[in-house]
Structure formats: C-alpha cells, structure tokens
Motif scaffolding. Structure first.
Motif, PDB file in Angstrom:
ATOM      1  N   ALA A 129       0.831  -1.209   0.000  1.00 52.81           N
ATOM      2  CA  ALA A 129       0.000   0.000   0.000  1.00 52.81           C
ATOM      3  C   ALA A 129       0.862   1.255   0.000  1.00 52.81           C
ATOM      4  CB  ALA A 129      -0.924  -0.007   1.221  1.00 52.81           C
ATOM      5  N   THR A 130       1.950   1.216   0.751  1.00 53.17           N
ATOM      6  CA  THR A 130       2.850   2.367   0.835  1.00 53.17           C
ATOM      7  C   THR A 130       3.536   2.614  -0.509  1.00 53.17           C
ATOM      8  OG1 THR A 130       3.248   1.889   3.176  1.00 53.17           O
ATOM      9  CG2 THR A 130       4.801   3.367   2.085  1.00 53.17           C
ATOM     10  N   MET A 131       3.966   1.546  -1.169  1.00 49.68           N
ATOM     11  CA  MET A 131       4.588   1.700  -2.489  1.00 49.68           C
ATOM     12  C   MET A 131       3.638   2.399  -3.460  1.00 49.68           C
ATOM     13  SD  MET A 131       6.874  -1.704  -3.323  1.00 49.68           S
ATOM     14  CE  MET A 131       5.995  -3.041  -2.502  1.00 49.68           C
ATOM     15  N   LEU A 132       2.376   1.973  -3.457  1.00 51.88           N
ATOM     16  CA  LEU A 132       1.402   2.572  -4.372  1.00 51.88           C
ATOM     17  C   LEU A 132       1.150   4.031  -4.027  1.00 51.88           C
ATOM     18  CD1 LEU A 132      -0.640   2.500  -6.642  1.00 51.88           C
ATOM     19  CD2 LEU A 132      -2.284   1.433  -5.093  1.00 51.88           C
ATOM     20  N   LEU A 133       0.970   4.333  -2.751  1.00 51.57           N
ATOM     21  CA  LEU A 133       0.715   5.721  -2.354  1.00 51.57           C
ATOM     22  C   LEU A 133       1.906   6.627  -2.663  1.00 51.57           C
ATOM     23  CD1 LEU A 133      -1.177   5.192   1.024  1.00 51.57           C
ATOM     24  CD2 LEU A 133      -2.105   6.228  -1.047  1.00 51.57           C
ATOM     25  N   GLN A 134       3.116   6.126  -2.423  1.00 51.96           N
ATOM     26  CA  GLN A 134       4.309   6.928  -2.732  1.00 51.96           C
ATOM     27  C   GLN A 134       4.413   7.175  -4.229  1.00 51.96           C
ATOM     28  OE1 GLN A 134       7.816   5.178  -0.957  1.00 51.96           O
ATOM     29  NE2 GLN A 134       7.199   5.726   1.125  1.00 51.96           N
ATOM     30  N   TYR A 135       4.078   6.188  -5.032  1.00 48.97           N
ATOM     31  CA  TYR A 135       4.084   6.354  -6.483  1.00 48.97           C
ATOM     32  C   TYR A 135       3.113   7.458  -6.893  1.00 48.97           C
ATOM     33  CZ  TYR A 135       3.245   5.392 -11.434  1.00 48.97           C
ATOM     34  OH  TYR A 135       3.103   5.515 -12.797  1.00 48.97           O
ATOM     35  N   LYS A 136       2.000   7.540  -6.166  1.00 50.20           N
ATOM     36  CA  LYS A 136       0.986   8.550  -6.455  1.00 50.20           C
ATOM     37  C   LYS A 136       1.336   9.915  -5.864  1.00 50.20           C
ATOM     38  CE  LYS A 136      -2.120   6.314  -8.863  1.00 50.20           C
ATOM     39  NZ  LYS A 136      -2.658   6.799 -10.147  1.00 50.20           N
ATOM     40  N   GLY A 137       2.478  10.016  -5.188  1.00 47.24           N
ATOM     41  CA  GLY A 137       2.943  11.307  -4.701  1.00 47.24           C
ATOM     42  C   GLY A 137       2.623  11.616  -3.255  1.00 47.24           C
ATOM     43  N   TYR A 138       2.128  10.645  -2.506  1.00 47.71           N
ATOM     44  CA  TYR A 138       1.781  10.891  -1.101  1.00 47.71           C
ATOM     45  C   TYR A 138       2.991  10.636  -0.193  1.00 47.71           C
ATOM     46  CZ  TYR A 138      -3.017  10.932  -2.764  1.00 47.71           C
ATOM     47  OH  TYR A 138      -4.172  11.239  -3.444  1.00 47.71           O
ATOM     48  N   ASP A 139       3.185  11.526   0.743  1.00 46.28           N
ATOM     49  CA  ASP A 139       4.273  11.403   1.713  1.00 46.28           C
ATOM     50  C   ASP A 139       3.786  10.521   2.862  1.00 46.28           C
ATOM     51  OD1 ASP A 139       6.526  11.675   3.241  1.00 46.28           O
ATOM     52  OD2 ASP A 139       6.104  13.738   3.886  1.00 46.28           O
ATOM     53  N   VAL A 140       3.968   9.244   2.709  1.00 44.12           N
ATOM     54  CA  VAL A 140       3.445   8.297   3.681  1.00 44.12           C
ATOM     55  C   VAL A 140       4.466   7.192   3.913  1.00 44.12           C
ATOM     56  CG1 VAL A 140       2.276   6.965   1.882  1.00 44.12           C
ATOM     57  CG2 VAL A 140       1.469   6.792   4.220  1.00 44.12           C
ATOM     58  N   SER A 141       4.517   6.681   5.138  1.00 43.94           N
ATOM     59  CA  SER A 141       5.442   5.601   5.484  1.00 43.94           C
ATOM     60  C   SER A 141       4.663   4.321   5.770  1.00 43.94           C
ATOM     61  CB  SER A 141       6.264   5.981   6.717  1.00 43.94           C
ATOM     62  OG  SER A 141       5.432   6.037   7.867  1.00 43.94           O
ATOM     63  N   VAL A 142       5.381   3.211   5.833  1.00 47.66           N
ATOM     64  CA  VAL A 142       4.741   1.935   6.173  1.00 47.66           C
ATOM     65  C   VAL A 142       4.128   2.015   7.564  1.00 47.66           C
ATOM     66  CG1 VAL A 142       5.098  -0.542   6.529  1.00 47.66           C
ATOM     67  CG2 VAL A 142       6.335   0.643   4.702  1.00 47.66           C
ATOM     68  N   GLU A 143       4.830   2.666   8.473  1.00 45.79           N
ATOM     69  CA  GLU A 143       4.322   2.799   9.842  1.00 45.79           C
ATOM     70  C   GLU A 143       2.996   3.562   9.857  1.00 45.79           C
ATOM     71  OE1 GLU A 143       4.180   1.966  13.801  1.00 45.79           O
ATOM     72  OE2 GLU A 143       5.623   1.219  12.341  1.00 45.79           O
ATOM     73  N   ASP A 144       2.873   4.552   8.985  1.00 45.67           N
ATOM     74  CA  ASP A 144       1.606   5.294   8.894  1.00 45.67           C
ATOM     75  C   ASP A 144       0.452   4.359   8.532  1.00 45.67           C
ATOM     76  OD1 ASP A 144       2.787   7.785   9.432  1.00 45.67           O
ATOM     77  OD2 ASP A 144       3.248   8.127   7.312  1.00 45.67           O
ATOM     78  N   ILE A 145       0.700   3.486   7.551  1.00 46.00           N
ATOM     79  CA  ILE A 145      -0.345   2.545   7.123  1.00 46.00           C
ATOM     80  C   ILE A 145      -0.650   1.545   8.229  1.00 46.00           C
ATOM     81  CG2 ILE A 145      -0.968   0.764   5.440  1.00 46.00           C
ATOM     82  CD1 ILE A 145      -0.929   3.610   4.319  1.00 46.00           C
ATOM     83  N   VAL A 146       0.382   1.034   8.867  1.00 49.30           N
ATOM     84  CA  VAL A 146       0.192   0.047   9.946  1.00 49.30           C
ATOM     85  C   VAL A 146      -0.617   0.647  11.093  1.00 49.30           C
ATOM     86  CG1 VAL A 146       1.381  -1.287  11.730  1.00 49.30           C
ATOM     87  CG2 VAL A 146       2.253  -1.297   9.389  1.00 49.30           C
TER      88      VAL A 146
END
Length: 255
Positions: A76-93
């Motif tokens: 999920a983080t890989m996809l969001l980062q590709y889309k330009g969102y500043d998000v980490s795996v910890e954020d998703i978890v």
C-alpha cells in the motif's frame, strides 16, 4: 389374437421412439437457448494493450523495514508513494484495524481475527507468532486517511478489468502468492465474537502489480524483490483463490 398383440406391441414401440425423439429435441432446444442466453449476458471485453509495464514505482522491502508479515502495508505504501503521497509503512500500519492473532485454545479450537475486517496479529510479528495478514478493506481504510476517496477497493473485479488498470498506467495492489507458489489450506479458526470462521490459506501474500505481457505478470513484491515476474496463469489462479482482492488509487482531478 397374436396379430392383434403384435400390432399393439408395434404401436407401443413407435410411441416410445417418438417420445425419445421429442425428449432429445427438447434438450437440444433448451441447451441452445441456455448458450444463447449466456452469450447475451457475457460481460463485454474491455479493450486493453497486449502488454504494459509501469516504470518508477518505488520499491520497499518488508524484511529490511522490520515487517515480516506486513506485505499488505508495504505494498500500500509503495502505491501511495508512487501517487505522490508522503506516507510511510508505519503510517499505514498505525491506521489499519488490528485484531487478535490466531491461537489454539486449551480444547484444541483455533481462534483469531477476521482478516476481511482487521489484521490478524501484527505486521511486526512473524507467522510463527500467530500473525497472518489482512485483506483489502482494512488496508483501504488506512490508505483513505491519506488519499481519501481516491482509494478504491476493486476486489471482485474481472481479470480483464484488473489488467485494464495496468494497461492504463495504474499500478494495483493485489493479493497473490510469493514466487507463484501454491496455496495450501491451514487451520480453520473461529472469530472471537462468534460471527463466523476463516479457512486459513497458507501462502497469502500481497504485492503491487506493475506490468504484464502474454506470459508473465510483473510485481513489486515486498518480499521477493523489485520487478519480479510470475507466470501469468498461475498468478491469476492464485489471485482468484485469494478472493480477487485488489486496490487502486485514482489520480487527483486536475483543476
């Protein structure tokens, strides 16, 4: 008398033959209509490219990041980062609903959370510690904290629909098996609230679908590696067995 009985027998045989022909005719007629109906309701094919490969999708490794069962959050983080969102795996978890690990009670009954509603265990825990994973909807809820209603749960879509997104340049978070392995049935655990049970599918995994051609699909697999290929038919088989789970993030509307 004999002639009369013979005549009656012949009539019965003729009637029987006629009935057999009528039954066969009716079966063929019904079968023909069924096939015709099936053709009428068959989903129209979406026109897609014969192959496509999306470049520059970020790659993250779940083991290096300390998430042995966190393939869903990492994907999920890989996809969001590709889309330009500043998000980490910890954020998703942190934003993914979390439930009980799977465990065996004293009487031999297995219990655990519902993976369709919350993560079974914790992404930082290993399989041997009772951690299992999670399906699309809880991950969608977490991703929506950052990309709002642009996150779409497309689980249950057709194979053609799935590849149409990649054809249009949209990576897709998909549920699969690492290295196109085989799914195996594990234990069946009951949900602690008594609402149902889940048949464990050993091999459940998650990655980002970034490409395909006639023979292979290409994945950013948080465990197996970047841009790894799998046999296309085996990937499709496993994806369907894993309930055709998939997530996309739609592009932001331009002003």
């Amino acid at each position: 008398m004999k002639k009369q009985m013979k005549s009656i027998l012949i009539r019965k045989i003729l009637i029987f033959i006629i009935l057999v022909f009528l039954i066969i005719f009716c079966i063929i007629k019904v079968k023909g209509k069924t096939v015709e109906t099936a053709k009428q309701i068959e989903e129209p094919k979406i026109s897609i490219k014969t192959e496509n490969h999306i470049k520059d999708v970020p790659y993250l490794n779940q083991k290096e990041l300390g998430y042995p069962t966190g393939c869903e959050a990492v994907s999920a983080t890989m996809l969001l980062q590709y889309k330009g969102y500043d998000v980490s795996v910890e954020d998703i978890v942190e934003n993914t609903p979390n439930g009980s690990k799977k465990y065996e009670s004293e009487d031999g009954t297995w219990y655990g959370a519902n993976p369709f509603e919350e993560f079974v265990g914790h992404p930082k825990k290993r399989l041997s510690r009772g951690s299992y994973g999670v399906f699309a909807e809880p991950i969608v809820k977490s991703m929506s904290k950052f990309a709002e209603d642009r996150v779409k749960n497309i689980s249950g879509c057709t194979i053609n629909e799935l590849f149409s997104y990649v054809s249009d340049g949209e990576p897709v978070v998909v549920w699969c098996v690492k290295n196109a392995g085989d799914l195996k049935e594990g234990v069946t655990w009951k949900y602690e609230d008594g609402s149902g049970s889940f048949q464990e599918l050993i091999g459940e995994h998650c990655a980002v679908l970034i490409g395909y051609d006639e023979k292979y699909v290409y994945l950013n697999d948080p465990s197996a590696g970047e841009n790894v290929k799998q046999d296309k038919e085996k990937f499709i088989y496993n994806w369907i067995k894993l309930y055709s789970q998939a997530i996309i993030v739609e592009a932001e509307e331009q002003d």
